[in-house]
Design a protein around this motif. Structure first.
Motif, PDB file in Angstrom:
ATOM      1  N   GLU A   1       0.829  -1.076   0.114  1.00 45.50           N
ATOM      2  CA  GLU A   1       0.192  -0.075  -0.126  1.00 45.50           C
ATOM      3  C   GLU A   1       0.885   1.367   0.148  1.00 45.50           C
ATOM      4  OE1 GLU A   1      -4.140  -0.900   2.129  1.00 45.50           O
ATOM      5  OE2 GLU A   1      -2.441  -1.221   3.407  1.00 45.50           O
ATOM      6  N   TYR A   2       1.730   1.290   0.811  1.00 42.96           N
ATOM      7  CA  TYR A   2       2.675   2.397   0.792  1.00 42.96           C
ATOM      8  C   TYR A   2       3.524   2.595  -0.436  1.00 42.96           C
ATOM      9  CZ  TYR A   2       6.072   6.038   2.392  1.00 42.96           C
ATOM     10  OH  TYR A   2       6.750   7.307   2.468  1.00 42.96           O
ATOM     11  N   GLY A   3       3.949   1.217  -1.072  1.00 42.16           N
ATOM     12  CA  GLY A   3       4.547   1.646  -2.445  1.00 42.16           C
ATOM     13  C   GLY A   3       3.623   2.065  -3.282  1.00 42.16           C
ATOM     14  N   ARG A   4       2.662   1.526  -3.428  1.00 43.80           N
ATOM     15  CA  ARG A   4       1.606   2.092  -4.417  1.00 43.80           C
ATOM     16  C   ARG A   4       1.367   3.644  -4.255  1.00 43.80           C
ATOM     17  NH1 ARG A   4      -4.344   0.354  -7.072  1.00 43.80           N
ATOM     18  NH2 ARG A   4      -3.631   1.158  -9.227  1.00 43.80           N
ATOM     19  N   GLY A   5       1.021   3.931  -2.919  1.00 45.00           N
ATOM     20  CA  GLY A   5       0.654   5.286  -2.363  1.00 45.00           C
ATOM     21  C   GLY A   5       1.833   6.368  -2.853  1.00 45.00           C
ATOM     22  N   ALA A   6       2.984   5.917  -2.826  1.00 44.75           N
ATOM     23  CA  ALA A   6       4.312   6.641  -3.147  1.00 44.75           C
ATOM     24  C   ALA A   6       4.217   6.938  -4.752  1.00 44.75           C
ATOM     25  CB  ALA A   6       5.436   6.180  -2.945  1.00 44.75           C
ATOM     26  N   ARG A   7       3.818   6.075  -5.391  1.00 40.70           N
ATOM     27  CA  ARG A   7       3.668   5.902  -6.894  1.00 40.70           C
ATOM     28  C   ARG A   7       2.495   6.815  -7.228  1.00 40.70           C
ATOM     29  NH1 ARG A   7       2.287   0.770  -8.777  1.00 40.70           N
ATOM     30  NH2 ARG A   7       2.706   1.721 -10.815  1.00 40.70           N
ATOM     31  N   LEU A   8       1.533   6.830  -6.623  1.00 43.04           N
ATOM     32  CA  LEU A   8       0.246   7.625  -7.084  1.00 43.04           C
ATOM     33  C   LEU A   8       0.756   9.085  -6.516  1.00 43.04           C
ATOM     34  CD1 LEU A   8      -2.511   5.412  -5.535  1.00 43.04           C
ATOM     35  CD2 LEU A   8      -2.269   6.186  -7.877  1.00 43.04           C
ATOM     36  N   TRP A   9       1.052   9.223  -5.548  1.00 41.16           N
ATOM     37  CA  TRP A   9       1.499  10.883  -5.226  1.00 41.16           C
ATOM     38  C   TRP A   9       2.498  11.480  -5.833  1.00 41.16           C
ATOM     39  CZ3 TRP A   9       5.077  14.110  -2.736  1.00 41.16           C
ATOM     40  CH2 TRP A   9       4.336  15.088  -2.241  1.00 41.16           C
ATOM     41  N   THR A  10       3.540  10.679  -6.261  1.00 37.85           N
ATOM     42  CA  THR A  10       4.545  11.358  -7.243  1.00 37.85           C
ATOM     43  C   THR A  10       3.920  11.411  -8.882  1.00 37.85           C
ATOM     44  OG1 THR A  10       5.556   8.897  -7.641  1.00 37.85           O
ATOM     45  CG2 THR A  10       6.530  10.362  -5.916  1.00 37.85           C
ATOM     46  N   HIS A  11       3.092  10.657  -8.907  1.00 40.16           N
ATOM     47  CA  HIS A  11       2.372  10.882 -10.429  1.00 40.16           C
ATOM     48  C   HIS A  11       1.363  12.051 -10.280  1.00 40.16           C
ATOM     49  CE1 HIS A  11       3.897   6.982 -11.816  1.00 40.16           C
ATOM     50  NE2 HIS A  11       3.840   7.363 -13.092  1.00 40.16           N
ATOM     51  N   GLY A  12       1.296  12.722  -9.256  1.00 36.57           N
ATOM     52  CA  GLY A  12       0.412  13.756  -8.797  1.00 36.57           C
ATOM     53  C   GLY A  12      -1.069  13.610  -8.394  1.00 36.57           C
ATOM     54  N   TYR A  13      -1.258  12.107  -7.997  1.00 34.20           N
ATOM     55  CA  TYR A  13      -2.804  12.060  -7.351  1.00 34.20           C
ATOM     56  C   TYR A  13      -2.492  12.454  -5.791  1.00 34.20           C
ATOM     57  CZ  TYR A  13      -3.810   9.646 -11.491  1.00 34.20           C
ATOM     58  OH  TYR A  13      -3.836   9.495 -12.792  1.00 34.20           O
ATOM     59  N   ASP A  14      -3.719  12.576  -5.127  1.00 36.64           N
ATOM     60  CA  ASP A  14      -3.765  13.094  -3.549  1.00 36.64           C
ATOM     61  C   ASP A  14      -4.720  12.146  -3.120  1.00 36.64           C
ATOM     62  OD1 ASP A  14      -2.164  15.620  -3.488  1.00 36.64           O
ATOM     63  OD2 ASP A  14      -3.442  16.137  -5.055  1.00 36.64           O
ATOM     64  N   PHE A  15      -4.913  12.162  -1.770  1.00 38.48           N
ATOM     65  CA  PHE A  15      -5.559  10.977  -1.066  1.00 38.48           C
ATOM     66  C   PHE A  15      -6.296  11.930  -0.072  1.00 38.48           C
ATOM     67  CE2 PHE A  15      -1.144   9.139  -1.025  1.00 38.48           C
ATOM     68  CZ  PHE A  15      -1.502   8.535  -2.375  1.00 38.48           C
ATOM     69  N   TYR A  16      -7.803  11.518   0.053  1.00 45.61           N
ATOM     70  CA  TYR A  16      -8.546  12.220   0.804  1.00 45.61           C
ATOM     71  C   TYR A  16      -9.488  11.011   1.919  1.00 45.61           C
ATOM     72  CZ  TYR A  16      -7.733  16.081  -2.023  1.00 45.61           C
ATOM     73  OH  TYR A  16      -7.384  16.973  -2.703  1.00 45.61           O
ATOM     74  N   SER A  17      -9.577  11.449   2.990  1.00 46.99           N
ATOM     75  CA  SER A  17     -10.533  10.831   4.121  1.00 46.99           C
ATOM     76  C   SER A  17     -11.956  11.310   3.764  1.00 46.99           C
ATOM     77  CB  SER A  17     -10.105  11.166   5.341  1.00 46.99           C
ATOM     78  OG  SER A  17      -8.907  10.603   5.907  1.00 46.99           O
ATOM     79  N   ILE A  18     -12.767  10.581   3.388  1.00 47.48           N
ATOM     80  CA  ILE A  18     -14.430  11.054   2.877  1.00 47.48           C
ATOM     81  C   ILE A  18     -14.838  11.569   4.112  1.00 47.48           C
ATOM     82  CG2 ILE A  18     -14.649   9.209   1.165  1.00 47.48           C
ATOM     83  CD1 ILE A  18     -15.973   7.395   2.994  1.00 47.48           C
ATOM     84  N   SER A  19     -15.985  12.545   3.818  1.00 42.75           N
ATOM     85  CA  SER A  19     -16.700  13.486   4.951  1.00 42.75           C
ATOM     86  C   SER A  19     -17.632  12.442   5.662  1.00 42.75           C
ATOM     87  CB  SER A  19     -17.052  14.607   4.247  1.00 42.75           C
ATOM     88  OG  SER A  19     -18.016  14.148   3.131  1.00 42.75           O
ATOM     89  N   ARG A  20     -18.208  11.549   4.983  1.00 43.35           N
ATOM     90  CA  ARG A  20     -19.397  10.553   5.687  1.00 43.35           C
ATOM     91  C   ARG A  20     -19.187   8.891   5.346  1.00 43.35           C
ATOM     92  NH1 ARG A  20     -23.559   9.403   2.056  1.00 43.35           N
ATOM     93  NH2 ARG A  20     -23.419  10.505   0.205  1.00 43.35           N
TER      94      ARG A  20
END
Length: 268
Positions: free
Chosen positions: A64-83
């Motif tokens: 998960e962290y490996g793919r997260g690093a790839r996503l973030w460096t490709h320009g994507y962001d992560f969000y916690s949903i509001s509900r």
């Protein structure tokens, strides 16, 4: 709401997500430092541009962290949903099949692969090792060093600090800002309007396309007009014929009931 911002090291190149913290009274999604496979929704180009690394076999904690690093460096962001919209029950009562099978050789190969990707100390950082990652490497819109500082999980120095409140980090290079909306092969890009901002050449192409579309629309409109006339004619003939039949039936009934008896009365 669950807010993921805790992690720990599970071995060389491996980062395991920790239990989620909580964020309350959210009016909008909250920017988060970590990505989790259990709740991941995005536009489809995220899957196309940063696909799951199929070579990370026999890995449970760490991908998960490996793919997260790839996503973030490709320009994507992560969000916690509001509900809350979905949940996962991990209890054994549901009769799950248990854990998967793990192979020692696959674990070793995956560990080396993750260590190279995340620049773990003493990992293989040679050109060949990075070339071996293929299309599953880091992006160019942000750096791994930025992600390490931003997320609080530094695989380069093997240090971790909690960093639950984060701010947006701009891209290094914005020249590829709308690259996700470019067509690949014969696919249709429905978001082409995004590419019109400040791009005269692309705007001209779009206008040309609109002109061509206008001509096609006129031809199509003419074809539909002919069809509409034919349908109206059929309806008219049907109604007229039906009305005529009704009139003839009425005349025949009137003849049998009134005219014929009157004629019979004067018959010699």
């Amino acid at each position: 709401m669950p807010h993921l911002c805790h992690a720990s090291f599970a071995g060389p190149g491996k980062v395991a997500n920790g239990r989620a913290s909580a964020a309350a009274n959210l009016e909008r999604p909250l920017l988060a430092p970590l990505w989790a496979a259990g709740l991941s929704f995005s536009r489809c180009h995220a899957e196309r541009n940063v696909p799951n690394d199929i070579n990370l076999k026999s890995v449970f904690a760490g991908e998960e962290y490996g793919r997260g690093a790839r996503l973030w460096t490709h320009g994507y962001d992560f969000y916690s949903i509001s509900r809350p919209i979905i949940g996962t029950y991990y209890g054994g009562e549901k009769g799950g099949g248990g854990s998967g099978r793990f192979d020692a050789k696959e674990i070793d190969a995956s560990t080396k692969r993750l260590s190279t990707l995340l620049k773990w100390p003493n990992s293989d950082q040679s050109d060949d090792a990075w070339k071996e990652l293929g299309s599953y490497g880091l992006g160019k819109r942000r750096t791994l060093e930025q992600y390490a500082e931003w997320s609080g999980v530094n695989t380069i120095t093997t240090q971790i600090r909690q960093n639950c409140i984060v701010s947006y980090v701009p891209w290094i290079d914005k020249s590829s800002e709308y690259a996700e909306y470019e067509p690949i092969g014969n696919e249709i890009v429905k978001d082409s309007m995004w590419k019109r901002r400040g791009e005269d050449k692309k705007l001209a192409k779009i206008q040309t396309g609109m002109a061509t579309s206008g001509e096609a629309s006129k031809a199509s409109s003419s074809k539909y007009t002919d069809k509409a006339l034919l349908v109206n004619l059929i309806i008219f003939v049907t109604l007229f014929g039906g009305g005529l039949c009704c009139l003839m039936g009425h005349v025949i009934r009137h003849f049998r009931r009134v005219v014929k008896p009157s004629i019979s009365k004067y018959t010699l």
